[in-house]
Each structure stands twice: as C-alpha cells, then as structure tokens.
Motif scaffolding. Structure first.
Motif, PDB file in Angstrom:
ATOM      1  N   HIS A 312      14.977  35.999 -44.211  1.00 51.07           N
ATOM      2  CA  HIS A 312      15.269  36.122 -42.787  1.00 51.07           C
ATOM      3  C   HIS A 312      16.722  36.448 -42.453  1.00 51.07           C
ATOM      4  O   HIS A 312      16.994  36.945 -41.355  1.00 51.07           O
ATOM      5  CB  HIS A 312      14.904  34.800 -42.070  1.00 51.07           C
ATOM      6  N   ALA A 313      17.660  36.104 -43.342  1.00 51.09           N
ATOM      7  CA  ALA A 313      19.068  36.186 -42.951  1.00 51.09           C
ATOM      8  C   ALA A 313      19.574  37.627 -42.938  1.00 51.09           C
ATOM      9  O   ALA A 313      19.059  38.511 -43.629  1.00 51.09           O
ATOM     10  CB  ALA A 313      19.921  35.355 -43.904  1.00 51.09           C
ATOM     11  N   CYS A 314      20.627  37.824 -42.146  1.00 52.33           N
ATOM     12  CA  CYS A 314      21.341  39.094 -42.160  1.00 52.33           C
ATOM     13  C   CYS A 314      22.247  39.139 -43.393  1.00 52.33           C
ATOM     14  O   CYS A 314      22.515  38.117 -44.021  1.00 52.33           O
ATOM     15  CB  CYS A 314      22.177  39.222 -40.881  1.00 52.33           C
ATOM     16  N   PRO A 315      22.737  40.283 -43.746  1.00 57.71           N
ATOM     17  CA  PRO A 315      23.634  40.376 -44.898  1.00 57.71           C
ATOM     18  C   PRO A 315      24.870  39.503 -44.698  1.00 57.71           C
ATOM     19  O   PRO A 315      25.427  39.413 -43.606  1.00 57.71           O
ATOM     20  CB  PRO A 315      23.978  41.858 -44.969  1.00 57.71           C
ATOM     21  N   GLY A 316      25.307  38.855 -45.755  1.00 56.79           N
ATOM     22  CA  GLY A 316      26.487  38.004 -45.685  1.00 56.79           C
ATOM     23  C   GLY A 316      26.370  36.859 -46.656  1.00 56.79           C
ATOM     24  O   GLY A 316      25.373  36.695 -47.372  1.00 56.79           O
ATOM     25  N   ARG A 317      27.394  36.046 -46.690  1.00 59.23           N
ATOM     26  CA  ARG A 317      27.463  34.951 -47.649  1.00 59.23           C
ATOM     27  C   ARG A 317      26.638  33.758 -47.153  1.00 59.23           C
ATOM     28  O   ARG A 317      26.666  33.395 -45.973  1.00 59.23           O
ATOM     29  CB  ARG A 317      28.911  34.538 -47.876  1.00 59.23           C
ATOM     30  N   VAL A 318      25.973  33.120 -48.137  1.00 60.55           N
ATOM     31  CA  VAL A 318      25.244  31.879 -47.902  1.00 60.55           C
ATOM     32  C   VAL A 318      26.003  30.769 -48.618  1.00 60.55           C
ATOM     33  O   VAL A 318      26.274  30.872 -49.816  1.00 60.55           O
ATOM     34  CB  VAL A 318      23.801  31.963 -48.420  1.00 60.55           C
ATOM     35  N   THR A 319      26.345  29.712 -47.891  1.00 59.89           N
ATOM     36  CA  THR A 319      27.119  28.609 -48.450  1.00 59.89           C
ATOM     37  C   THR A 319      26.238  27.373 -48.578  1.00 59.89           C
ATOM     38  O   THR A 319      25.595  26.957 -47.602  1.00 59.89           O
ATOM     39  CB  THR A 319      28.329  28.277 -47.574  1.00 59.89           C
ATOM     40  N   VAL A 320      26.211  26.800 -49.782  1.00 55.53           N
ATOM     41  CA  VAL A 320      25.471  25.571 -50.059  1.00 55.53           C
ATOM     42  C   VAL A 320      26.484  24.486 -50.374  1.00 55.53           C
ATOM     43  O   VAL A 320      27.295  24.638 -51.305  1.00 55.53           O
ATOM     44  CB  VAL A 320      24.495  25.746 -51.229  1.00 55.53           C
ATOM     45  N   ALA A 321      26.482  23.389 -49.637  1.00 57.79           N
ATOM     46  CA  ALA A 321      27.461  22.316 -49.824  1.00 57.79           C
ATOM     47  C   ALA A 321      26.750  20.976 -49.914  1.00 57.79           C
ATOM     48  O   ALA A 321      25.881  20.671 -49.082  1.00 57.79           O
ATOM     49  CB  ALA A 321      28.461  22.305 -48.671  1.00 57.79           C
ATOM     50  N   LEU A 322      27.104  20.168 -50.930  1.00 63.89           N
ATOM     51  CA  LEU A 322      26.574  18.826 -51.109  1.00 63.89           C
ATOM     52  C   LEU A 322      27.741  17.871 -51.249  1.00 63.89           C
ATOM     53  O   LEU A 322      28.720  18.168 -51.958  1.00 63.89           O
ATOM     54  CB  LEU A 322      25.692  18.710 -52.356  1.00 63.89           C
ATOM     55  N   ALA A 323      27.659  16.735 -50.594  1.00 63.53           N
ATOM     56  CA  ALA A 323      28.708  15.720 -50.694  1.00 63.53           C
ATOM     57  C   ALA A 323      28.096  14.355 -50.400  1.00 63.53           C
ATOM     58  O   ALA A 323      27.158  14.244 -49.616  1.00 63.53           O
ATOM     59  CB  ALA A 323      29.845  16.016 -49.713  1.00 63.53           C
ATOM     60  N   ILE A 334      24.513  27.075 -44.962  1.00 61.88           N
ATOM     61  CA  ILE A 334      24.891  27.952 -43.859  1.00 61.88           C
ATOM     62  C   ILE A 334      24.641  29.392 -44.285  1.00 61.88           C
ATOM     63  O   ILE A 334      25.089  29.827 -45.356  1.00 61.88           O
ATOM     64  CB  ILE A 334      26.375  27.771 -43.476  1.00 61.88           C
ATOM     65  N   SER A 335      23.926  30.146 -43.465  1.00 62.68           N
ATOM     66  CA  SER A 335      23.640  31.551 -43.766  1.00 62.68           C
ATOM     67  C   SER A 335      23.828  32.383 -42.511  1.00 62.68           C
ATOM     68  O   SER A 335      23.753  31.866 -41.387  1.00 62.68           O
ATOM     69  CB  SER A 335      22.206  31.688 -44.287  1.00 62.68           C
ATOM     70  N   PRO A 336      24.063  33.703 -42.670  1.00 59.23           N
ATOM     71  CA  PRO A 336      24.222  34.574 -41.491  1.00 59.23           C
ATOM     72  C   PRO A 336      22.946  34.602 -40.669  1.00 59.23           C
ATOM     73  O   PRO A 336      21.831  34.490 -41.197  1.00 59.23           O
ATOM     74  CB  PRO A 336      24.522  35.942 -42.101  1.00 59.23           C
ATOM     75  N   TYR A 337      23.116  34.724 -39.375  1.00 56.94           N
ATOM     76  CA  TYR A 337      21.968  34.724 -38.476  1.00 56.94           C
ATOM     77  C   TYR A 337      22.199  35.771 -37.398  1.00 56.94           C
ATOM     78  O   TYR A 337      23.293  35.882 -36.849  1.00 56.94           O
ATOM     79  CB  TYR A 337      21.801  33.355 -37.828  1.00 56.94           C
ATOM     80  N   GLY A 338      21.201  36.561 -37.148  1.00 51.20           N
ATOM     81  CA  GLY A 338      21.332  37.591 -36.122  1.00 51.20           C
ATOM     82  C   GLY A 338      20.008  38.268 -35.895  1.00 51.20           C
ATOM     83  O   GLY A 338      18.990  37.954 -36.525  1.00 51.20           O
TER      84      GLY A 338
END
Length: 389
Positions: A312-323, A334-338
C-alpha cells in the motif's frame, strides 16, 4: 377457576381406596365396635361419607395438596364417630404424605411441626388424665397416622430436591463446559488464522507484486529478478505452510514444530523485505529481552507492517523501531502514505485485525492510521521488570 386434571396415578389411588373401603364396609369390618362410646353413628353405611370424601381428596393430592389435607382432616375427624374404615385411615395418611411432598415448602414445615406436636400431645395428655399405660397407645396411633407420613414425605422431598439440584448442577456444568469448549475452539481458530496470515501472507504479497511487475515490464533483466524473488517467496511460503500443517496434524516422529520466531530474527526479516524491493531501516536495541509471548507478538507486528507497506505504501523509506521503556515494549513502524490508484496486491484487512488481537491478548495497545504524509503503526506490550526470556 377449574382445577387441573388429576394425575393418573392419583386416580388409581382414589379408585383403589374407595373400592377397598366399600368392600370392607360391605363385609362389616370396621376399626371400632358398635359398642364403643365414640361410635355415635352405628352401622356400616355412615363410614361411606368420610370414605368417599377422602377418595376425592386423593384426586387433589398433587394439584391442591393443602385443600386435600384440610378436607381430609375434617373427614378423618368425622370418621372417628362412626365404626371407622381402615381404607379411610390409609388414604388420610397418604394425603398427609402428599401435602408435605407436593405442597409449598412453608406448608411442609408447618405440617411437620403440627403433626409432631399432636403426637406428643396425644401421648402425654391421655396418660396424664387416665394414668394407664393403654393411654399411650393414643399417641402411637396419632404418630402412625399423622407424624410418620409427614416425616416420610419430608425425607422423600429432601431427596427429590437434592436430586433435582444435582441434575441442575450437572446441566450447568455441561453448559459451562460446552461454552468453554466453544470459546477454546474459537480462540484456537483465531490463533491459527493469525499464524497462517502472518507466516504466508507476506510471501504471497511479494509474489503478487513481483509477478505483476514481471508481466507489465518487457525487460528481461527486470523480469528475471522478479521471477527470482517470486521463487524465493514461493519456496519460503511453501515451507511455512508445511510446518503449519505439520503442527495442525500433530504428526510427531521426524516432524518437529517450527521454533517460534524471536526478535533476533528481525534483521533477517528486514533483509527479506529489502529483497522484495522495500527500503526498510531497522532501529532496535540489540539487548532487548522480553518474554516469549511478547517477543512473538512484536515479531509478527514487525513482519506484517512491511508487508502492508509493500502493498500500500508510496515509495520511500520504512522505519521499524523497537525499544523497551517504562515496563513496556514499544514497537513503531513508519511508512510513506499518500494517494495512489490502489494497492499493488489485494488485501483482506486481516493483518491489522490480527495485530490488534495480539496486542489485546497480552494487555497491550495497538493503533494504526495516517499521520500527515506517513502511515504509523504503534503497538505496546506490557513487560514486568526483571521478566525476560
């Protein structure tokens, strides 16, 4: 208001008592002699009135037990001034028994007390007046005719109520067991659906996207690369399916269930997403240690999110963060959305539902939705301090 129809068994008792009493009266057998001072109405025929009325009371022994007892008591008193009939006495004892067995609980208790007091009074009062041992027989007769049937009815009633309570408990237990079984089946089906979706859907999504690219682009190099990705995801998806089927069949032997994925496998998961053409960046503390259920749930959330981004996402970086902070394991993707024409692969919406269920089962939270030009997935899982793998 018309009374209910008498029970068939009560009709048999009434008919038998009446016929037996008529037979005894016909042959002249009574409970007292004509010379007895209490016999005010001599002859065999006056006994027929209380006999007939008590036979009618037997018809009411279940449907109107208190009415039957009051009427029967009046008639047994009337029977005392006749030569008497043993059938009348027997039917009266049955009416007392039925009044305790079938009547209201409060009435049953009162009848017990009243008949007991009458028995005591019938024993002590005549003995105090006449001072003869024969006077004690009056109490014995009262006890046999009144208290013994009442006590028997009370015992039978207690056993009947206990049996009914046991039956209701058994039915309730069976109902609760069926509810538990249905809930367990539903929960297991939901768990199987989540596992099947999480293990296979990402591979199938990659296959669908790359097969579309291979069909739409007339470039041998691109098509070859797409077919390579398709093959890798097909093999991986088939392996996952075989392991899942092996677990469901519980085959045993050489078929071992697949080990539950851990957070240590996130790097390989991200590498696979990159191989599928997704720009993914992983930001996690290598020292994160959480219980196995939380680890599995977090892994599945991370596994599903890049798959959704790929579709589903638009082109761009997808960030996966665990803490891990403040007793919680925090997972963010977090992924691009449009706006775009539509998803690059069909989706059922089960992925978001599965992630939400996993968080809820562990007492965590899950949110997913657009934030400006980004699509954010945020899941938290409670982790007690000192609790780890």
């Amino acid at each position: 208001m018309a009374l209910p129809r008498p029970h068939r068994f009560d009709v048999y008792i009434a008919a038998g008592g009446l016929l037996g009493g008529l037979l005894l009266a016909g042959v002249g057998l009574g409970t007292r002699r004509s010379s007895d001072p209490m016999t005010l109405f001599d002859g065999p025929w006056p006994v027929l009135v209380p006999l007939t009325v008590l036979a009618g009371c037997e018809l009411l022994r279940r449907t109107a037990p208190r009415t039957a007892l009051l009427t029967g008591t009046a008639e047994i008193c009337a029977d005392l001034v006749t030569q008497g009939n043993i059938a009348t006495l027997l039917m009266f004892t049955d009416v007392v028994y039925a009044a305790v067995l079938y009547g209201p609980l409060a009435s049953a208790r009162r009848i017990q007390w009243i008949t007991g007091l009458l028995t005591v009074a019938g024993t002590l009062v005549p003995f105090a007046v006449w001072r003869t041992a024969e006077a004690l027989l009056i109490g014995v007769v009262v006890g046999v005719v009144a208290y013994a049937p009442a006590a028997t009815g009370w015992i039978v009633r207690n056993h009947r109520d206990a049996a009914e309570a046991a039956r209701l408990r058994a039915e309730q237990t069976a109902l609760l067991a069926e509810i538990d079984r249905a809930q367990a089946v539903t929960a297991e089906r939901a768990r199987m659906a989540r596992e099947l979706h999480d293990m296979v859907a990402n591979h199938l999504s990659a296959i669908a996207i790359h097969s579309t690219a291979a069909l739409s682009l007339d470039e041998p190099a691109t098509s070859k690369q797409a077919l390579s990705v398709i093959r890798e995801n097909s093999v991986a998806g088939l392996a996952e399916m075989r392991r899942l089927i092996g677990i469901l069949r519980d085959a045993g032997g050489d078929t071992e269930p697949a080990a539950a994925p851990t957070l240590d496998g996130l790097a390989a998961l991200v590498d696979g997403a990159r191989a599928n053409g997704l720009d993914v960046h992983l930001d996690t503390d290598e020292q994160v240690r959480v219980p196995a259920p939380v680890e599995l749930a977090a892994y599945r959330v991370v596994q599903e999110s890049p798959t959704n981004a790929l579709k589903h996402a638009c082109p761009g970086r997808v960030t996966v963060a665990l803490a891990r902070r403040d007793g919680l394991l925090d997972v963010r993707v977090i992924s691009p959305y449009g706006h775009q024409d539509g998803p690059r692969a069909p989706g059922s919406g089960a992925g978001l539902a599965g992630m939400r269920e996993r968080a809820a089962l562990l007492g965590g939270t899950f949110r997913a939705g657009p934030r400006g030009a980004l699509w954010a997935v945020h899941a938290t899982f409670p982790v007690s301090e000192g609790e780890s793998e």
